[in-house]
Scaffold this active site. Structure first.
Site: not given
Ligand code: EN5
Length: 427
Positions: A4-5, A140, A150, A427
Site C-alpha cells: 500500500f505505502w 483501529c 481494511l 494523544l
C-alpha cells in the site's frame, strides 16, 4: 514489502533517483472535480458510517472497539483504554467536521462497529512553512478482521474526505515502522507506584534490589520537592497567557509544532477536564494574575492483559487490572534572555546560561508535576523523547521503555528531525 505505502505520496524505503524538493508536497493539490464523489469501495460485508460524538451510545461502541482492539505493547501485556470522556475531548476540538469520524459497520444485520479512523484539522508549522494539515489518529480494526487489508481502505477514504476540504497533507504517529518516519522517539517512564508496576509486569525488579529499596528510590514526598510558589490548576482566565507562552516556547524550541491560533483551540486542548486533562500554571507571586509557566498531562489508562504472576493479581485491596498512566502533554516556560542575571563564570555565553536556567526551571516544574500526579494516584508518568524532555529525564529518574513513537507526514517531504525538534504531542 509495503504494497500500500509504495503507492502513496510518502518517502519510499528505496532511495529514488529523482531528487525531490524538501519542505514541499510529493504530489500537487488535487482539483475538486478530480476527487472521487463516491465513498471508497469496500467489501459488501461492511458499510461506511460516521460516528456521532454527541451520541453517548455511539461513543460507547467506539470505546469498546478501542478497548478491545487498539494499541498494545510489543509483548501484548497492556492495551490502551481511552475513556469516553477522553474520546469526546480528543475528537472534538473547534472546527471539527463530523465526516472525519469514520467507522465501518457489519452489514449482516448486527450493525457491529468493526473499524474506525479519525482526523482533525490543525495549523501546523514545519521548519518555516505554516500549513493547514490533518492529524490522523485512532485507526483501529477489529482483531478478527486483520489481514483483510481494511486499513488502506480507511486511509484512502479519510484522505478523500480531507481532500474535499482542500487539505492534502497529514501528520500521524504509530508505534510501528512504515515508510518512512520523520523522527523516531523513544518512550520514557517514571514509576510512581513501583509495587503495582512490578506486580502487573510493567517493570521488573532489578537483580540487585529489593522492593523496599525500589520504593525508596522512587519515593516522592513534598519535603524532597518543595512546591513551586504560585503553582495552581489552570482556569479559563489563564487561556490567553498560556496560549502566548506555549506558542512562543514551541516556536523558539521546536521545528514541527501546532500553532495555537485561537484562544478557543487553546482552551479546548488545555483547560482541565476531570479525569482527562490536567493543566497547572505558575502564577508570579509578585505580580498577581501573571502566568510564567505551565505544564499539562492526560490520563490514559491501560488494561493489564496478562499478569506476570497470577498470585500477584489481587494482592491486597488494590485493583491491578487497570494501570493509571499519566502522559506528559504540553508545557511552556519563558524563554526570554535572562535579564539582571550576573554571569560569574565569564567562560559561558548568554546562550549557554539560558540553556542552564531553562534546564533548572524545567526540572523544578516537572518535579512538581510528578508530585501532583503521585498525589492524584497515578501509577506511572510517561513521556516521549521530544521537545526539551531530554533535559529532565535522568534527574527525575525516568527510565527508557521498550516502545517508541514514530512520526510521519503524508504528502510532505522533509528532512528527518532530531527528537528535540519535535513539538507536536499526539494523544
Ligand atoms: C496513535 N497515534 O509499546 C499511535 N508502550 O515504552 C500510538 N512499555 O508502555 C502508538 N513489553 O517499557 C503508541 N516498561 C505506541 C506505543 C505502544 C505501547 C507501548 C511501551 C512504551 C510501554 C512498558 C511496558 C512494557 C511491558 C513489556 C515499559 C518499563 C518501564 C521501566 C520503569 C523503570 C525504569 C525502566 C523502565
Amino acid at each position: 514489502e509495503h504494497k500500500f505505502w509504495d503507492t502513496q505520496p510518502v518517502p519510499s524505503v528505496k532511495p529514488t533517483s529523482k531528487a525531490k524538493k524538501f519542505d514541499a508536497p510529493f504530489i500537487p493539490d488535487i482539483p475538486v472535480d478530480k476527487i472521487p464523489k463516491e465513498q471508497t469501495p469496500i467489501p459488501p460485508e461492511y458499510k461506511w458510517c460516521n460516528i456521532d460524538i454527541s451520541n453517548p451510545s455511539e461513543m460507547h461502541e467506539l470505546y469498546n472497539l478501542l478497548s478491545n482492539h487498539y494499541v498494545e505493547d510489543a509483548d501484548e501485556m497492556f492495551r490502551f483504554r481511552y475513556s469516553t470522556d477522553f474520546l469526546n475531548w480528543a475528537l472534538n476540538p473547534p472546527n471539527q467536521n463530523p465526516d472525519w469520524h469514520i467507522g465501518l459497520r457489519k452489514t449482516d444485520g448486527s450493525n457491529v462497529l468493526v473499524a474506525f479512523i479519525s482526523g482533525l484539522e490543525l495549523q501546523l508549522k514545519i521548519n518555516s512553512v505554516s500549513k493547514r494539515m490533518a492529524e490522523i489518529n485512532f485507526l483501529c480494526i477489529n482483531k478478527s478482521l486483520r489481514k483483510l487489508r481494511l486499513a488502506p481502505v480507511l486511509i484512502r477514504e479519510i484522505t478523500r474526505r480531507f481532500n474535499l476540504s482542500k487539505i492534502y497533507q497529514a501528520i500521524y504517529t504509530a508505534g510501528i515502522q512504515i515508510p518512512t518516519p520523520i523522527s523516531v522517539c523513544r518512550y520514557f517512564h517514571r514509576p510512581l507506584n513501583p509495587k503495582k508496576l512490578i506486580n502487573s509486569g510493567f517493570s521488573r525488579l532489578p537483580h540487585d534490589m529489593t522492593l523496599a529499596k525500589l520504593v525508596m528510590k522512587y519515593r516522592l514526598s513534598p519535603e524532597h520537592t518543595p512546591q513551586i510558589r504560585g503553582l495552581r490548576l489552570m482556569t479559563e482566565k489563564d487561556v490567553p497567557q498560556v496560549r502566548k507562552i506555549l506558542n512562543k516556547y514551541l516556536n523558539a524550541r521546536t521545528k514541527v509544532h501546532q500553532v495555537f491560533d485561537t484562544d478557543a483551540i487553546t482552551k479546548h486542548w488545555l483547560l482541565p477536564r476531570k479525569d482527562v486533562i490536567f493543566t497547572y500554571v505558575v502564577e508570579d507571586v509578585t505580580k498577581p494574575g501573571k502566568i510564567t509557566d505551565f505544564f499539562s498531562y492526560y490520563l490514559l489508562p491501560s488494561t493489564v492483559l496478562k499478569k506476570k504472576d497470577p498470585s500477584n493479581a489481587k494482592s491486597g485491596k488494590s485493583d491491578y487490572s487497570i494501570l493509571h498512566s499519566a502522559y506528559l502533554f504540553y508545557y511552556g516556560l519563558n524563554t526570554e534572555p535572562a535579564s539582571g542575571v550576573e554571569i560569574e563564570d565569564s567562560s559561558i555565553s548568554y546562550k549557554e546560561l539560558n540553556e542552564k536556567l531553562l534546564k533548572e526551571r524545567l526540572i523544578a516544574l516537572m518535579k512538581n508535576c510528578l508530585l501532583i500526579a503521585k498525589n492524584e494516584n497515578f501509577d506511572v508518568f510517561n513521556c516521549v523523547l521530544i521537545q526539551d524532555n531530554a533535559t529532565f529525564l535522568e534527574d527525575l529518574k525516568f527510565g527508557q521503555g521498550d516502545g517508541s513513537l514514530n512520526y510521519y507526514f503524508y504528502n510532505w517531504n522533509v528532512r528527518p528531525f532530531k527528537n528535540n525538534e519535535i513539538g507536536l504531542t499526539m494523544l
